[in-house]
Design a protein around this motif. Structure first.
Motif, PDB file in Angstrom:
ATOM      1  N   UNK A 143       0.838  -1.199   0.000  1.00  0.00           N
ATOM      2  CA  UNK A 143       0.000   0.000   0.000  1.00  0.00           C
ATOM      3  C   UNK A 143       0.876   1.253   0.000  1.00  0.00           C
ATOM      4  N   UNK A 144       1.938   1.239   0.800  1.00  0.00           N
ATOM      5  CA  UNK A 144       2.871   2.367   0.819  1.00  0.00           C
ATOM      6  C   UNK A 144       3.488   2.564  -0.554  1.00  0.00           C
ATOM      7  N   UNK A 145       3.913   1.486  -1.179  1.00  0.00           N
ATOM      8  CA  UNK A 145       4.511   1.585  -2.510  1.00  0.00           C
ATOM      9  C   UNK A 145       3.536   2.204  -3.504  1.00  0.00           C
ATOM     10  N   UNK A 146       2.282   1.769  -3.449  1.00  0.00           N
ATOM     11  CA  UNK A 146       1.269   2.278  -4.381  1.00  0.00           C
ATOM     12  C   UNK A 146       1.033   3.771  -4.170  1.00  0.00           C
ATOM     13  N   UNK A 147       0.887   4.163  -2.904  1.00  0.00           N
ATOM     14  CA  UNK A 147       0.618   5.567  -2.593  1.00  0.00           C
ATOM     15  C   UNK A 147       1.847   6.440  -2.892  1.00  0.00           C
ATOM     16  N   UNK A 148       3.033   5.928  -2.579  1.00  0.00           N
ATOM     17  CA  UNK A 148       4.255   6.661  -2.872  1.00  0.00           C
ATOM     18  C   UNK A 148       4.388   6.883  -4.372  1.00  0.00           C
ATOM     19  N   UNK A 149       4.088   5.849  -5.146  1.00  0.00           N
ATOM     20  CA  UNK A 149       4.164   5.942  -6.606  1.00  0.00           C
ATOM     21  C   UNK A 149       3.250   7.049  -7.130  1.00  0.00           C
ATOM     22  N   UNK A 150       2.051   7.134  -6.584  1.00  0.00           N
ATOM     23  CA  UNK A 150       1.104   8.164  -7.026  1.00  0.00           C
ATOM     24  C   UNK A 150       1.650   9.566  -6.760  1.00  0.00           C
ATOM     25  N   UNK A 151       2.238   9.758  -5.579  1.00  0.00           N
ATOM     26  CA  UNK A 151       2.772  11.076  -5.240  1.00  0.00           C
ATOM     27  C   UNK A 151       4.023  11.401  -6.054  1.00  0.00           C
ATOM     28  N   UNK A 152       4.832  10.391  -6.365  1.00  0.00           N
ATOM     29  CA  UNK A 152       6.014  10.636  -7.181  1.00  0.00           C
ATOM     30  C   UNK A 152       5.629  11.042  -8.601  1.00  0.00           C
ATOM     31  N   UNK A 153       4.629  10.384  -9.157  1.00  0.00           N
ATOM     32  CA  UNK A 153       4.188  10.769 -10.499  1.00  0.00           C
ATOM     33  C   UNK A 153       3.618  12.185 -10.482  1.00  0.00           C
ATOM     34  N   UNK A 154       2.884  12.510  -9.427  1.00  0.00           N
ATOM     35  CA  UNK A 154       2.323  13.854  -9.292  1.00  0.00           C
ATOM     36  C   UNK A 154       3.447  14.891  -9.184  1.00  0.00           C
ATOM     37  N   UNK A 155       4.453  14.595  -8.376  1.00  0.00           N
ATOM     38  CA  UNK A 155       5.577  15.513  -8.230  1.00  0.00           C
ATOM     39  C   UNK A 155       6.308  15.705  -9.556  1.00  0.00           C
ATOM     40  N   UNK A 156       6.442  14.627 -10.322  1.00  0.00           N
ATOM     41  CA  UNK A 156       7.151  14.685 -11.591  1.00  0.00           C
ATOM     42  C   UNK A 156       6.456  15.508 -12.653  1.00  0.00           C
TER      43      UNK A 156
END
Length: 330
Positions: A296-309
Motif C-alpha cells: 500500500x505504501x509503494x502504491x501511494x508513494x508511486x502516485x505522489x512521485x508521479x504527481x511531483x514529476x
C-alpha cells in the motif's frame, strides 16, 4: 441590455474553452513512452546505464531521488538543477544543493543518449527516469514516469533557497512550500517517506542536538536516548560538515516503512520529520501507513512521485533540449 450580457457571457465561455483546450494539449504532451518514435530506445538506455552502475554505487539511488525532488521544487521539473555556474549563482550553488550528488551520473546517461539520438531526450527526463530506475533496482517501488519534459534555461540560487524545504522546517513551512507546488498533506507524508533510504550530514540536524533555540539546548521533540547516541557516536560537535548519518538507522538500504515507525518514536532525524507528527492530518496518515501493508505504501508513494514529476513541466515549444546538461544555453 440582456442581449449584450448574453453576448458577453458567450465570449467568456468561448475564451475559457480555448484556454482549457490549450492547457489540455500541453499536458497531453507529457505522456508514457513519449520518445517511442523519436528515440525508441531512450528509456532502455537509461535503464541499462542504471543497471550497469548502480549495483557498484547503490547509495546513488537516494541521491538521484533527492536530485529529482530538488529539481522539481524550483521552476518545475526542468533540469535546471544541473546547470553549472561560473558566478556561484546557479541552483546547484545554493545551500540546499551543496550536498547533492549524481551530476556525473546524469552526464554519463546523457552522453549515451546523445550518441544515439542527438538533441532529442531532455535532461529533465533523464533525472526523472534515472531516479525511478535506480530506486527500483535497489528493491524500492516502481512508479510511472510519463516523459516529454523540456529543459529550462534559467537556474537561480536564490530560488532554490526559497523553494526547497529545509530539514529545519516546521509544519507551517512544509505545508506552505509543498502547497506552492500543488502538493497536499498526503503528498507531504508520502514524499517524506523517501527518507527511508540514504544519509545526511550532521550539519543538517546538529542544531537539534546542541543549539535548538539558540541557547545551547536540545530539541525536546527528539527522543533523548536517540539524541545521546547521536552526540556520543555520530556528531560530537555542532559544526560537523563531514560526518554522515543514516536517516533510517539499520534500514537505510531498504525502502520500507521503518522511517515512519521511527518518526512515531520521536526518532526522525530532521526537524521536518518530527514536524509531521504535529498536525492531526499528517499524524493520522503516518499511523495509517504503519498499520497498513508495504505494498500500500509503494502504491501511494508511486502516485505522489508521479504527481511531483508533473510539477510545472515545460512541454511542446516551451524550454529546450540541452545537449550538455550543465550548459544553460545549448
Amino acid at each position: 441590455m440582456k442581449g449584450a450580457n448574453y453576448s458577453a457571457i458567450v465570449v467568456v465561455i468561448a475564451a475559457s474553452l480555448v484556454i482549457l483546450g490549450h492547457v489540455g494539449k500541453v499536458q497531453a504532451q507529457l505522456q508514457m513512452n513519449f520518445y517511442a518514435d523519436s528515440c525508441p530506445n531512450a528509456e532502455e538506455i537509461v535503464q541499462g546505464f542504471v543497471k550497469q552502475h548502480i549495483p557498484n554505487a547503490p547509495s546513488l539511488a537516494a541521491a538521484l531521488l533527492r536530485m529529482h525532488f530538488h529539481d522539481c521544487f524550483v521552476r518545475g521539473c526542468d533540469g535546471s538543477v544541473l546547470i553549472n555556474s561560473t558566478r556561484g549563482n546557479a541552483e546547484r550553488d545554493s545551500a540546499p544543493n551543496l550536498t547533492l550528488r549524481g551530476f556525473s551520473f546524469i552526464d554519463g546517461i546523457k552522453a549515451v543518449l546523445e550518441a544515439q539520438c542527438p538533441g532529442i531526450v531532455s535532461c529533465a527526463d533523464v533525472i526523472a527516469l534515472s531516479a525511478r530506475d535506480s530506486v527500483v533496482l535497489t528493491g524500492g517501488p516502481y512508479w510511472r514516469v510519463p516523459t516529454g519534459r523540456r529543459d529550462g534555461r534559467i537556474s537561480n540560487a536564490s530560488e532554490a533557497l526559497a523553494n526547497i524545504p529545509p530539514p529545519t522546517s516546521n509544519f507551517t513551512t512544509l505545508q506552505r512550500l509543498f502547497g506552492n507546488q500543488g502538493l497536499d498533506l498526503k503528498d507531504l507524508v508520502l514524499l517524506s517517506g523517501a527518507h527511508t533510504i540514504g544519509v545526511s550530514h550532521c550539519s543538517s540536524f546538529s542544531n537539534r542536538l546542541y543549539n535548538f533555540t539558540g541557547r545551547g539546548d536540545q530539541d525536546p521533540a527528539l527522543d533523548s536516548e536517540y539524541a545521546a547516541n547521536l552526540k556520543s557516536r555520530k556528531c560530537p560537535t555542532l559544526n560537523d560538515n563531514v560526518t554522515i548519518v543514516e536517516m533510517d538507522p539499520g534500514s537505510r538500504k531498504t525502502f520500507d516503512l521503518s522511517y515512519y515507525t521511527l518518526v512515531l518514536k520521536r526518532r526522525g532525524l530532521f526537524q521536518s520529520d518530527s514536524a509531521l507528527t504535529t498536525n492531526p492530518t499528517t499524524l493520522s496518515a503516518i499511523n495509517g501507513l504503519v498499520q497498513g501493508t508495504l505494498q500500500n505504501f509503494y502504491t501511494e508513494f508511486a502516485n505522489s512521485m508521479e504527481k511531483m514529476g508533473r510539477i510545472n513541466v515545460k512541454t511542446g515549444s516551451a524550454g529546450v533540449v540541452r545537449r550538455q546538461c550543465g550548459v544553460a544555453n545549448s
